[in-house]
Design a protein around this motif. Structure first.
Motif: not given
Lengths: 380, 615
Positions: A124-129, A172-178, A328-332, A161-163
C-alpha cells in the motif's frame, strides 16, 4: 466535460503546437517518452550483467516495463480534473490499507509491508508515493498561494499520517520518499523560506530524540555502518565496502560489460536490485555513470519544464513533486551505494530490477504526461 | 474552496512556482554534483586503491604441491606410493568466528586438541587466504557429515591430497625411513615457498636423504574465486615438477629373507654388492609400520614404540655399533700381511692363551674353555682364521701395535662413516693412542692392544661398516661408498669410488682361503653352513661380549640373562671366485655367531639362487 475540453486544439504549448496530431491526441510527451525509453534500454543492458546474464530476469523486467508503459499511457489519458477529484479518496483508501497492513500484513525480515490479496501481493505504501503529492496538490490548488501557516500545518498532517504508518512497518526508505514528495509540494507551492528554515532547525534538533526513540536498532546500525563500514567488515559493512570497491575499481573506462568481477563473483550483494549502480559503475566506469546522470538530468529538466508550462496550480504542483521525488530516488540510491548515505531500500529508478517501483514511477510519469498535454483550463 | 479568503492570483502563483522551480533545479544540480563528486573520487582519485582491492578480492595465488617421487626396489616393486587422502582445511579469511567454527567442527568429527594446537601454529605462518590443514585422513562418513553441513561452515574446505603410503611399511622401515608432517623446527629450516602446499617431509632414511630429489618443485596457479572462496577459473598456471622416482639397490627378496631369518630376534643385516657398492639389504629388527608416522603418529602408538625394550625405532644397521669381535680377524690378517709382520706360512705357538712378556695376565683363547688347550701346537694364518684362533691375533696385534693397526684397518672403513645415502649413520670407534687421548684423556695401555686384536675393547663397528669392510675384502681392495639408490628417474647413480687398497693378490688369496675354511673346512667355525651349499662362501664368525667376564670366570650362556648374552656376528661374501654379495649380520644377545651365520646362508642363497621377486 473534460473530454470535450481536451478535444480542443491546443494553443498553450509551443512544443505540442509544432507536433499536432498523434502525440497530442494520445497525451504523450514525446521528449519525455524518448528519454524514458533510452533509460529503459540502458537499464536492461546493465540488468543483464547485474543478474549474471540471466535472460529470464531481463525478460521479466521488460514485461514489467511493458506493463508500466501501458499504465503510464492509460494514466496520461485521464483528465487532471478527474485525477484531482480522485486524489483525496485514493488517499483515504491508501491510509486504510496501511492500517490494514499493521494488523493483517505479511512481510519478511521483521518488516510488515505487504498485503496479500488472493495470489497478489502489494505494498500500500507504493500507492501513497503517488497519491500523497496529488492529495496535497488537490488541497492547495484552490487556495491562494503561497500557503499560509494553517494550510501548511494541515498539509503536514495529511503527510504525517501515512509517513508515520510506513515508518512503523518499518520502512525508512519509503517513509522518507513519501515525506519528501509531500514536502516538495509545499516547497513548490511557495511555502515561506522562514518556515523551510524553521523546519530544517526542527529536523536537526529532533535528530537526537529520533535516534533514541524512533529508529530501530537495525536502522541505527545502517547509519553507523555507513559512517564507518570498516567497523563490521564481514557483517553490515560488507555491502558498502564491496560496492565502493566495485565503483572505484571501475575507474573512468570501466571493466567492460559483463566483465565486472565484483558483481559476477558474488562480492557485490543485491547486484541486480538496489546495488545495480555499482555494477554499472564497475563495468562502464565514470563514463557510464555520467551517461546515466545525463539521462536522469534531462528527464528531471523535462519534468520541471512540464511543471512550469502547466496552466493550473494542481498540474504544476503535481509535476514538480513527481519530478523531485524521482530525483530523491536517484540521490538516495546513488548516495547509499557510494557510501554517502545509510543503506535504505530505495531502488535506482527504472534501472533496478523489480516490478513495483517501475510501475509506480511510470505511473508518476503518466501523470506528468497528463499535465504536459492538458489544455489551459477555462475557469468554470 | 469556499473557505478561500484571498483571491487566487494565477500569474503570481505561476511566478512563485517558477522561482521555486529554479531553486529546485539549483538544488538538484547541487546534489547531483555531490553525488558526481563522490563517484569521481571513488573512480578517479582512489581508483588505484579500489582496483587493487578488487583484484585482491578476486585473485588468489594457490600453491600446487608437487607429487612426491615414488620409490621402487631393484626389481621394480613399489615401496613408497602416493595415495589420495582427504583432509580438512580452513581458510582463515573466510571464517568470521574461528573459535565457533572449530567448536562446531569438533561436534561433527573427532578433532584432537593437538590437531587444533598444530593448526593454530601453522595458521600464524600462512596467509589469510590460504587453506591451513586441520585434520587429515577423513573417513567417508566424516566427509559426508562435512558435506551436509558445509553451507553453515564457510571457509571450511575438504581437499584431496596425495599421501605417502608404504605397501611394505615394516619390511623397509629402517631402509626407507618415512615422511611425516612438517613440524615447527622444519618449518623454519625448509624453503617456505618450496613447501607451500606441502605438508609432509622426509623425516629419516632415504626419504630424508633424498628429500630434495623426491620433493620436486612447487607450482602455483592464480585463480579467480568468488566471495565464498570457491575457485571459478584458473587465470594462470605453472605446473609443479613432480619429484624424481628412485629405484633402490635394495632387493625385496633379500630384505624379506633377512627379516624372516632374524625372526623375533633383535638384530641387523646389511648386504652389499661389492661390484657396485649397491646396498642389497638393510634390515634392522624389530621394525615398525612407517605408515603410522605419515600423518602424525598417535601418542599412544608412539610411546609404545619409544618405550619398547626392543627399541624398534633404533636402526641397528647404521646406528647400532658393536664390538666386531672375531669378524675383525680377516682384516687383521691383511694388516699383518701388508705390514710384512706375517706371511701365510708364519706360525705362532698356541697353548690356548697369550701373555705379554713380563706380565702374568693370561689372555685366553676361547678354545681353552672347551678343549683345555690351544687349537694346535703351531697355528698359521689359514688355521687362525678358519678356527678363529685368538692367540695368533693377540701376538699379531702386539707386534703391529695399536696405531699401525689403525692405519691398516682404517681403509676398510672402520672408525668413519661409510657415507651411505641415508641418515643418522654412526661412525663407531677404531681406537688408536691418539683417539684414546682425545676421547678419554688417558694413555694407551699395551694390554688394550691385545684385546683390540680380536675386535674387543674399545673398537665398535656398525653392521653397515662391517658389510662395507667385507665388500672391500671381497673386491680385493676396491673401495666404494655404499649406495641405497640405484637410479634417479632412470639415471643410474654411481657409487663414489675411493682410493683402493693396493695389496698383492696372494695376500687376498691367503685371507680368502682362511675365510673359505670357516665355512667349508672340517674345523671351520661355521662349517654347519656348508651343508648342501651350491657355491663357495667365504665367511668369518664373531662374538661380541655384552658384559665383561672376570679373569678365570666361565661364561655359561644359560646362567646369563637373555639381554646380557653375547651378540652373534657373522660376515661373508660369495661366490668366493667372483663375489657379488657381501653381508654383515648381528644378532643381539644371540649367544654366539651360530645365531648369525645361518642368516647369511639364507640371504646369500636368496641372492644367488632365489626366484625372481614377486613383489
Amino acid at each position: 466535460m473534460g473530454d470535450y475540453v481536451r478535444q480542443m486544439p491546443d494553443q498553450g504549448s509551443a512544443d505540442l503546437a509544432r507536433r499536432p496530431g498523434l502525440a497530442t491526441r494520445l497525451h504523450i510527451d514525446v521528449p519525455l517518452l524518448l528519454l524514458l525509453l533510452v533509460l529503459t534500454v540502458y537499464g536492461l543492458i546493465v540488468l543483464y550483467s547485474g543478474s549474471d546474464s540471466d535472460m529470464g530476469a531481463v525478460i521479466r523486467q521488460a514485461q514489467y516495463f511493458g506493463l508500466a508503459y501501458l499504465g503510464m499511457f492509460l494514466i496520461a489519458q485521464i483528465s487532471l480534473q478527474r485525477i484531482m477529484r480522485w486524489a483525496p479518496w485514493l488517499y483515504l483508501l491508501g491510509v486504510v490499507l496501511l492500517v490494514a497492513v499493521m494488523f493483517a500484513g505479511v512481510g519478511a525480515k521483521g518488516a510488515q509491508r505487504w498485503l496479500q490479496l488472493g495470489g497478489f501481493r502489494f505494498q500500500p505504501s507504493e500507492i501513497l508515493k503517488l497519491v500523497l503529492p496529488l492529495t496535497l496538490a488537490w488541497y492547495l490548488a484552490d487556495r491562494s498561494l503561497p500557503p499560509r501557516l494553517l494550510h501548511i500545518l494541515v498539509c503536514l498532517g495529511i503527510l504525517g499520517v501515512p509517513a508515520v504508518l510506513i515508518l512503523k512497518q518499518p520502512d525508512l526508505g519509503t517513509a522518507v520518499l513519501i515525506a519528501a514528495s509531500g514536502l516538495f509540494v509545499l516547497f513548490l507551492a511557495g511555502m515561506g523560506w522562514r518556515y523551510i528554515l524553521g523546519a530544517v532547525v526542527v529536523v536537526v534538533a529532533s535528530a537526537w530524540p529520533m535516534w533514541m526513540f524512533v529508529l530501530k536498532d537495525y536502522q541505527k546500525q545502517r547509519i553507523l555502518t555507513m559512517l564507518d563500514p570498516e567497523s563490521d567488515k564481514l557483517g553490515a559493512g560488507w555491502n558498502i565496502i564491496q560496492s565502493k570497491t566495485a565503483i572505484g575499481s571501475g575507474g573512468w573506462e570501466g571493466k567492460g560489460w559483463m566483465l565486472g568481477t565484483q558483481s559476477h563473483l558474488d562480492f557485490l550483494p543485491e547486484s541486480h536490485t538496489d546495488f545495480i549502480i555499482a555494477v554499472l559503475s564497475e563495468e562502464f566506469g565514470l563514463r557510464g555513470v555520467l551517461l546515466l546522470m545525463g539521462i536522469y538530468l534531462l528527464i528531471l529538466l523535462r519534468g520541471f519544464w512540464i511543471g512550469v508550462q502547466a496552466p493550473t496550480s494542481f498540474g504544476r504542483l503535481v509535476a514538480g513533486s513527481v519530478t523531485l521525488t524521482f530525483f530523491v530516488y536517484i540521490f538516495v540510491n546513488m548516495g547509499m551505494v557510494a557510501g554517502l548515505l545509510p543503506v535504505v531500500g530505495v531502488p535506482l529508478p527504472l534501472v533496478s530490477a523489480g516490478g513495483t517501483s517501475v510501475v509506480t514511477l511510470m505511473a508518476g510519469f503518466g501523470i506528468l504526461m497528463a499535465v504536459s498535454t492538458q489544455k489551459p483550463l477555462v475557469p468554470r | 474552496m469556499a473557505r478561500s479568503i484571498q483571491l487566487k492570483d494565477p500569474h503570481r502563483e505561476a511566478r512563485i512556482y517558477s522561482a521555486r522551480t529554479v531553486a529546485a533545479v539549483l538544488l538538484v544540480l547541487g546534489m547531483l554534483g555531490i553525488i558526481l563528486a563522490r563517484y569521481y573520487s571513488l573512480q578517479v582519485t582512489e581508483y588505484e586503491t579500489y582496483r587493487t582491492q578488487s583484484e585482491r578480492n578476486r585473485v588468489q595465488l594457490q600453491p600446487l604441491p608437487p607429487k612426491r617421487g615414488l620409490i621402487f626396489d631393484r626389481n621394480g616393486v613399489l615401496l613408497a606410493d602416493n595415495r589420495p587422502s582427504y583432509m580438512l582445511s580452513i581458510v582463515r579469511e573466510q571464517v568470521a568466528d574461528l573459535d565457533a567454527t572449530l567448536a562446531e567442527l569438533q561436534q561433527l568429527l573427532p578433532i584432537s586438541d593437538s590437531d587444533i594446537a598444530n593448526f593454530r601454529k601453522k595458521l600464524q605462518r600462512r596467509r589469510p587466504y590460504e587453506a591451513v590443514p586441520l585434520r587429515f585422513r577423513l573417513t567417508e562418513a566424516e566427509q559426508a557429515r562435512l558435506a551436509v553441513n558445509r553451507f553453515r561452515l564457510p571457509g571450511v574446505v575438504v581437499d584431496a591430497q596425495l599421501l605417502r603410503y608404504y605397501p611394505h611399511g615394516e619390511l623397509f622401515s629402517h631402509a626407507l625411513g618415512y615422511v611425516g608432517r612438517i613440524n615447527e623446527r622444519e618449518v623454519l629450516e625448509l624453503d617456505e615457498s618450496d613447501y607451500r602446499g606441502t605438508f609432509h617431509v622426509g623425516k629419516v632414511g632415504v626419504e630424508k636423504y633424498y628429500e630434495d630429489i623426491l620433493h620436486g618443485d612447487v607450482g602455483y596457479q592464480n585463480v579467480e574465486t568468488n566471495a565464498h572462496g570457491r575457485v571459478l577459473r584458473v587465470l594462470e598456471r605453472h605446473d609443479p615438477v613432480p619429484g624424481a622416482n628412485l629405484v633402490l639397490n635394495l632387493d625385496i627378496r633379500i630384505q624379506r629373507a633377512a627379516t624372516e631369518a632374524l625372526g623375533e630376534r633383535r638384530g641387523a643385516v646389511v648386504a652389499i654388492d661389492p661390484r657396485t657398492g649397491g646396498v642389497l639389504a638393510l634390515v634392522s629388527t624389530p621394525g615398525f609400520d612407517t605408515n603410522l608416522f605419515v600423518n602424525g603418529i598417535s601418542s599412544k602408538d608412539y610411546s609404545a614404540l619409544r618405550d619398547s625394550l626392543d627399541v624398534p625405532l633404533f636402526n641397528r644397521a647404521i646406528q647400532g655399533v658393536y664390538p666386531p669381535g672375531s669378524t675383525i680377524k680377516p682384516f687383521m690378517g691383511m694388516a699383518g700381511l701388508e705390514s710384512g709382520l706375517i706371511t701365510p706360512e708364519y706360525t705362532v705357538a698356541d697353548p690356548g692363551w697369550y701373555s705379554l712378556p713380563g706380565d702374568s695376565h693370561k689372555y685366553r683363547d676361547w678354545i681353552l674353555r672347551i678343549r683345555g688347550t690351544g687349537h694346535a701346537p703351531r697355528v698359521d694364518l689359514n688355521m687362525a682364521i678358519a678356527e678363529s684362533c685368538d692367540t695368533y691375533f693377540y701376538d699379531l696385534a702386539r707386534r703391529l701395535t695399536i696405531d699401525r693397526m689403525y692405519d691398516y684397518l682404517r681403509p676398510f672403513g672402520f672408525g668413519e662413516r661409510t657415507g651411505v645415502d641415508t641418515t643418522n649413520e654412526r661412525r663407531g670407534v677404531l681406537p688408536s693412542t691418539r683417539w684414546k687421548r682425545e676421547a678419554m684423556a688417558q694413555p694407551w695401555y699395551p694390554g688394550e692392544t691385545i684385546s683390540a686384536g680380536i675386535g674387543q675393547g674399545y673398537m665398535l663397528a656398525s653392521p653397515m661398516q662391517l658389510a662395507v669392510a667385507t665388500s672391500v675384502m671381497a673386491s680385493k681392495g676396491q673401495r666404494r661408498v655404499p649406495r641405497l639408490v640405484h637410479s634417479i628417474n632412470g639415471e643410474p647413480v654411481e657409487a663414489p669410488v675411493l682410493d683402493p687398497i693396493a695389496a698383492p693378490d696372494e695376500y687376498w688369496q691367503a685371507i680368502y682361503a682362511g675365510m673359505l675354511e670357516v665355512v667349508h673346512g672340517k674345523r671351520g667355525t661355521a662349517k654347519a653352513l656348508a651343508k648342501d651349499i651350491q657355491y663357495q662362501m667365504a665367511g668369518k664368525t664373531g662374538t661380541a661380549q655384552v658384559i665383561g667376564i672376570a679373569q678365570g670366570a666361565v661364561y655359561r650362556e644359560e646362567d646369563v640373562a637373555e639381554r646380557h648374552r653375547h651378540h652373534g656376528l657373522f660376515i661373508a661374501f660369495a661366490p668366493a671366485e667372483a663375489p657379488t654379495i657381501a653381508v654383515a649380520i648381528i644378532v643381539e644377545n644371540g649367544g654366539g655367531s651360530s645365531a648369525a651365520s645361518p642368516i647369511a646362508r639364507k640371504v646369500i642363497d636368496t641372492w644367488l639362487l632365489g626366484e625372481t621377486a614377486d613383489g
